[in-house]
Design an enzyme around this catalytic site. Structure first.
Site, PDB file in Angstrom:
ATOM      1  N   HIS A   1       0.896  -0.586  -0.205  1.00 46.12           N
ATOM      2  CA  HIS A   1       0.383   0.201  -0.300  1.00 46.12           C
ATOM      3  C   HIS A   1       0.657   1.038  -0.225  1.00 46.12           C
ATOM      4  CE1 HIS A   1      -3.532   2.496   1.461  1.00 46.12           C
ATOM      5  NE2 HIS A   1      -2.739   3.314   1.744  1.00 46.12           N
ATOM      6  N   GLU A   2       1.752   1.335   0.972  1.00 50.13           N
ATOM      7  CA  GLU A   2       2.947   2.252   0.789  1.00 50.13           C
ATOM      8  C   GLU A   2       3.504   2.293  -0.634  1.00 50.13           C
ATOM      9  OE1 GLU A   2       2.232   4.600   3.159  1.00 50.13           O
ATOM     10  OE2 GLU A   2       1.287   3.448   3.861  1.00 50.13           O
TER      11      GLU A   2
ATOM     12  N   HIS B   1       1.459   4.244  -3.111  1.00 51.04           N
ATOM     13  CA  HIS B   1       1.275   5.534  -2.492  1.00 51.04           C
ATOM     14  C   HIS B   1       2.185   6.797  -3.663  1.00 51.04           C
ATOM     15  CE1 HIS B   1      -1.872   6.509  -0.356  1.00 51.04           C
ATOM     16  NE2 HIS B   1      -1.726   6.109   0.630  1.00 51.04           N
TER      17      HIS B   1
ATOM     18  N   GLU C   1      -6.135   7.029  -1.473  1.00 48.28           N
ATOM     19  CA  GLU C   1      -5.650   5.445   0.161  1.00 48.28           C
ATOM     20  C   GLU C   1      -6.717   4.361  -0.691  1.00 48.28           C
ATOM     21  OE1 GLU C   1      -4.333   5.411   1.882  1.00 48.28           O
ATOM     22  OE2 GLU C   1      -4.268   6.972   2.105  1.00 48.28           O
TER      23      GLU C   1
HETATM   24 ZN   LIG Z   1      -2.305   4.955   2.810  1.00 48.79          ZN
END
Ligand SMILES: [Zn+2]
Length: 271
Positions: free
Chosen positions: A136-137, A140, A197
């Site tokens: 997830h990071e 981003h 997100e």
């Molecule tokens: Zn996030």
């Protein structure tokens, strides 16, 4: 005369805005169009400076087992992310640091700096759950979310500045509304954090699966996160979509992720 002059100047604003939009509109790795105008080198430098400052303020974990596990998962995730999204701009180097902090949190900074709090290891119980967070990071970073957010903030300030310089009174007000209307039509004046997100979740799912971690672990992770937060969600979740909707979105994409997982060699970061 003054009015005509001001009217002529007002043409400059949409002209400049359209130039900026033409020059800067790009696509994220998932195909969402994005406006990210800050030079990448500047973003990377800002990310690096912020990370260095954090490292001076916050002790880094010396737990050998925790560091080994996080670095093993991060290596697999980063390699898979670059293979899964080959067209995305990748940072010069990735850096993953475990901070001595009891909260179950993780964060990403432009330029490929990723921080994991030691407390996350209590919630991300398995390497696969950890891979869901690190994926997830990394999502981003690859989707340039930091740049997009900063561009938005600077863009709104620039519009206000132009209106302040070139337009006054009623005309200025009209121009401001037009500028904001334009922004809304393009989706740039809407809050992005939720879209970011959701995009990072979906990229993280695809990345972890390709790295050889069972994508079903992502659902278990977000459930653990919800429990760890009790009534008050952890900081990491405060801007995140509601658990129910994020789990639903993950499950919608699960078929594809599972197919990718089956096609790879399972990762081994248990040691
Ligand atoms: Zn996030």
């Amino acid at each position: 005369m003054r009015l005509r002059c001001r009217l002529r100047l007002l043409w400059v604003i949409p002209f400049l805005l359209s130039l900026v939009l033409l020059a800067g509109c790009e696509e994220t790795p998932t195909g969402r169009s994005q406006l990210a105008l800050v030079p990448d080198t500047l973003m990377a430098r800002m990310g690096g400076d912020a990370f260095d400052q954090l490292r001076q303020r916050q002790p880094v974990s010396r737990d050998a087992a925790v560091n080994r596990r996080v670095q093993c998962v991060a290596r697999a995730v980063v390699a898979a992310a670059e293979a899964r999204y080959p067209a995305a701009d990748r940072p010069e180097a990735w850096e993953v640091v475990v901070f001595e902090d009891p909260s179950p949190n993780a964060f990403a900074l432009p330029g490929g700096r990723i921080g994991v709090h030691a407390g996350l290891l209590r919630v991300a119980e398995t390497p696969a759950q950890l891979a869901a967070v690190i994926g997830h990071e990394v999502g981003h970073v690859l989707a340039d979310h930091g740049n997009e957010r900063l561009t938005q903030q600077l863009g709104i300030k620039a519009v206000l500045l132009l209106v302040g310089l070139f337009g006054e009174g009623e005309l200025g007000q009209q121009q401001l509304m037009q500028a904001l209307g334009l922004g809304a039509r393009l989706g740039i004046s809407l809050p992005f954090s939720r879209a970011h997100e959701e995009e990072a979740d979906l990229m993280g799912l695809a990345i972890m699966a390709r790295a050889g971690f069972d994508p079903q672990a992502s659902v278990a992770l977000w459930r653990n996160m919800a429990e760890a937060g009790g009534g008050q969600p952890p900081e990491f979740l405060s801007t995140h979509p509601a658990h129910g909707s994020r789990i639903e979105a993950l499950q919608d994409a699960m078929g594809e992720a599972e197919a990718a997982y089956r096609a790879t060699t399972p990762a081994d970061c248990a040691g």
